[in-house]
Design a protein around this motif. Structure first.
Motif, PDB file in Angstrom:
ATOM      1  N   LYS A  93     -32.965  -7.561   7.598  1.00  0.00           N
ATOM      2  CA  LYS A  93     -31.894  -8.163   6.796  1.00  0.00           C
ATOM      3  C   LYS A  93     -31.349  -7.186   5.751  1.00  0.00           C
ATOM      4  CE  LYS A  93     -31.063 -12.089   3.761  1.00  0.00           C
ATOM      5  NZ  LYS A  93     -31.699 -13.158   3.018  1.00  0.00           N
TER       6      LYS A  93
ATOM      7  N   THR B  48     -29.374  -1.999   5.894  1.00  0.00           N
ATOM      8  CA  THR B  48     -28.051  -1.891   6.511  1.00  0.00           C
ATOM      9  C   THR B  48     -27.858  -0.562   7.231  1.00  0.00           C
ATOM     10  OG1 THR B  48     -27.135  -1.127   4.408  1.00  0.00           O
ATOM     11  CG2 THR B  48     -26.955  -3.480   4.891  1.00  0.00           C
TER      12      THR B  48
ATOM     13  N   LEU C 292     -29.840  -0.830  10.454  1.00  0.00           N
ATOM     14  CA  LEU C 292     -29.136  -1.741  11.357  1.00  0.00           C
ATOM     15  C   LEU C 292     -27.939  -1.042  11.994  1.00  0.00           C
ATOM     16  CD1 LEU C 292     -28.997  -4.691  12.399  1.00  0.00           C
ATOM     17  CD2 LEU C 292     -27.418  -5.148  10.522  1.00  0.00           C
ATOM     18  N   GLN C 293     -27.175  -0.316  11.185  1.00  0.00           N
ATOM     19  CA  GLN C 293     -26.016   0.414  11.708  1.00  0.00           C
ATOM     20  C   GLN C 293     -26.466   1.466  12.723  1.00  0.00           C
ATOM     21  OE1 GLN C 293     -22.530  -0.027  10.975  1.00  0.00           O
ATOM     22  NE2 GLN C 293     -22.396   1.288  12.769  1.00  0.00           N
TER      23      GLN C 293
ATOM     24  N   LYS D 128     -24.966   0.050  21.168  1.00  0.00           N
ATOM     25  CA  LYS D 128     -23.701  -0.694  21.231  1.00  0.00           C
ATOM     26  C   LYS D 128     -23.181  -0.914  22.646  1.00  0.00           C
ATOM     27  CE  LYS D 128     -20.879   3.198  19.688  1.00  0.00           C
ATOM     28  NZ  LYS D 128     -20.010   3.577  18.579  1.00  0.00           N
TER      29      LYS D 128
ATOM     30  N   LYS E 143     -23.058  -9.275  14.690  1.00  0.00           N
ATOM     31  CA  LYS E 143     -24.093  -8.950  13.709  1.00  0.00           C
ATOM     32  C   LYS E 143     -25.362  -9.786  13.892  1.00  0.00           C
ATOM     33  CE  LYS E 143     -24.529  -7.476   8.995  1.00  0.00           C
ATOM     34  NZ  LYS E 143     -23.817  -7.227   7.765  1.00  0.00           N
TER      35      LYS E 143
ATOM     36  N   GLU F 210     -17.371  -4.798  17.864  1.00  0.00           N
ATOM     37  CA  GLU F 210     -17.684  -4.224  16.561  1.00  0.00           C
ATOM     38  C   GLU F 210     -18.941  -4.898  16.011  1.00  0.00           C
ATOM     39  OE1 GLU F 210     -16.105  -1.651  15.111  1.00  0.00           O
ATOM     40  OE2 GLU F 210     -14.874  -1.537  16.918  1.00  0.00           O
ATOM     41  N   LEU F 211     -19.656  -4.190  15.148  1.00  0.00           N
ATOM     42  CA  LEU F 211     -20.886  -4.705  14.562  1.00  0.00           C
ATOM     43  C   LEU F 211     -20.653  -6.067  13.904  1.00  0.00           C
ATOM     44  CD1 LEU F 211     -23.852  -4.521  13.761  1.00  0.00           C
ATOM     45  CD2 LEU F 211     -23.178  -3.088  11.822  1.00  0.00           C
ATOM     46  N   GLU F 212     -19.565  -6.227  13.185  1.00  0.00           N
ATOM     47  CA  GLU F 212     -19.300  -7.495  12.502  1.00  0.00           C
ATOM     48  C   GLU F 212     -19.139  -8.660  13.479  1.00  0.00           C
ATOM     49  OE1 GLU F 212     -19.612  -8.190   9.235  1.00  0.00           O
ATOM     50  OE2 GLU F 212     -20.298  -6.116   9.163  1.00  0.00           O
TER      51      GLU F 212
ATOM     52  N   TYR G 179     -27.452  -0.298  15.897  1.00  0.00           N
ATOM     53  CA  TYR G 179     -26.238  -0.719  16.600  1.00  0.00           C
ATOM     54  C   TYR G 179     -25.588   0.469  17.311  1.00  0.00           C
ATOM     55  CZ  TYR G 179     -21.331  -1.793  17.318  1.00  0.00           C
ATOM     56  OH  TYR G 179     -20.092  -1.923  17.879  1.00  0.00           O
TER      57      TYR G 179
ATOM     58  N   VAL H 236     -27.294  -8.472  16.845  1.00  0.00           N
ATOM     59  CA  VAL H 236     -27.822  -7.135  16.555  1.00  0.00           C
ATOM     60  C   VAL H 236     -29.031  -7.252  15.615  1.00  0.00           C
ATOM     61  CG1 VAL H 236     -27.336  -4.878  15.541  1.00  0.00           C
ATOM     62  CG2 VAL H 236     -25.608  -5.990  16.955  1.00  0.00           C
ATOM     63  N   ILE H 237     -28.942  -8.104  14.600  1.00  0.00           N
ATOM     64  CA  ILE H 237     -30.079  -8.288  13.687  1.00  0.00           C
ATOM     65  C   ILE H 237     -31.288  -8.812  14.455  1.00  0.00           C
ATOM     66  CG2 ILE H 237     -30.949  -9.700  11.768  1.00  0.00           C
ATOM     67  CD1 ILE H 237     -28.176  -9.419  10.465  1.00  0.00           C
TER      68      ILE H 237
END
Length: 167
Positions: A9, A12, A15-16, A23, A127, A122-124, A19, A130-131
Motif C-alpha cells: 500500500k 509507491t 509498486l510502479q 505491464k 491499480k 495505465e497503472l491508474e 507494474y 496491480v496492488i
C-alpha cells in the motif's frame, strides 16, 4: 500486515517498478467510445438512427424520445471493450451509426464515435489488481526469505497424534 499489506500500500516506487515489469499482463482489448441506445420498440430504434444521421446529440435524442417521464430510450455512454455485455455480440466494430440489434425485449443502436486499439492499461486504470499482484509477489519473496533463514522441522510423532485426534 507489516511485510505485505502495508508494504504494498505504501511503497509507491516499488509498486510502479512492479507494474513496469509486469505491464504486459494488463492489456486492453479493442475498445470503442460510443453512445449505446436501448429502445423499447423497433420504431423508436429507427427514429434514433434517423436523428443521429441528422446530427442530433445523444442527450437531445434521449430527451425527445422520453416525453413527460415515459422511458422509451435508455442511453449508456462511455468506452467499452469488445465483448462487454453493453455492446451487441454480433456488432461490427466500425465508426458510425450501427444497425438495429434486437436484444430480449429491446432494440439497440450504437453510435461509435471512436475505435480505440488494444494496448497496455495505465497503472491508474488497474491499480487494485496491480496492488493485489504486488502483495502476492511480496508474500512469495518473504516466504522464500523465511525458508532460507529458518529450517522447517516437522515432529512426525506429534503430527500423527494430531491426525488421529482430528479423525
Amino acid at each position: 500486515e507489516k511485510n505485505i499489506w502495508k508494504e504494498a500500500k505504501n511503497d509507491t516506487i516499488g509498486l510502479q517498478k512492479f507494474y513496469d515489469q509486469t505491464k504486459q499482463n494488463y492489456q486492453w482489448k479493442q475498445r470503442v467510445e460510443a453512445d449505446i441506445f436501448s429502445a423499447t420498440s423497433k420504431m423508436n430504434a429507427q427514429r434514433i438512427q434517423k436523428m443521429l444521421e441528422d446530427g442530433k446529440v445523444a442527450e437531445d435524442i434521449k430527451t425527445e424520445l422520453n416525453p413527460e417521464g415515459v422511458v422509451n430510450v435508455l442511453l449508456t455512454q462511455g468506452v467499452f471493450e469488445v465483448g462487454e455485455q453493453e455492446l451487441p455480440q454480433t456488432m461490427e466494430m466500425k465508426k458510425g451509426i450501427s444497425g438495429i440489434y434486437p436484444s430480449n425485449d429491446s432494440f439497440t443502436v450504437v453510435n461509435v464515435k471512436e475505435i480505440l486499439p488494444e494496448g497496455v492499461k495505465e497503472l491508474e486504470d488497474v491499480k487494485g489488481r496491480v496492488i493485489s499482484n504486488y502483495q502476492n509477489e511480496l508474500e512469495t519473496r518473504w516466504i522464500d526469505q523465511l525458508h532460507s533463514k529458518y529450517k522447517v522441522e516437522v515432529n512426525s510423532k506429534t503430527l500423527k497424534k494430531l491426525k488421529r485426534q482430528l479423525k
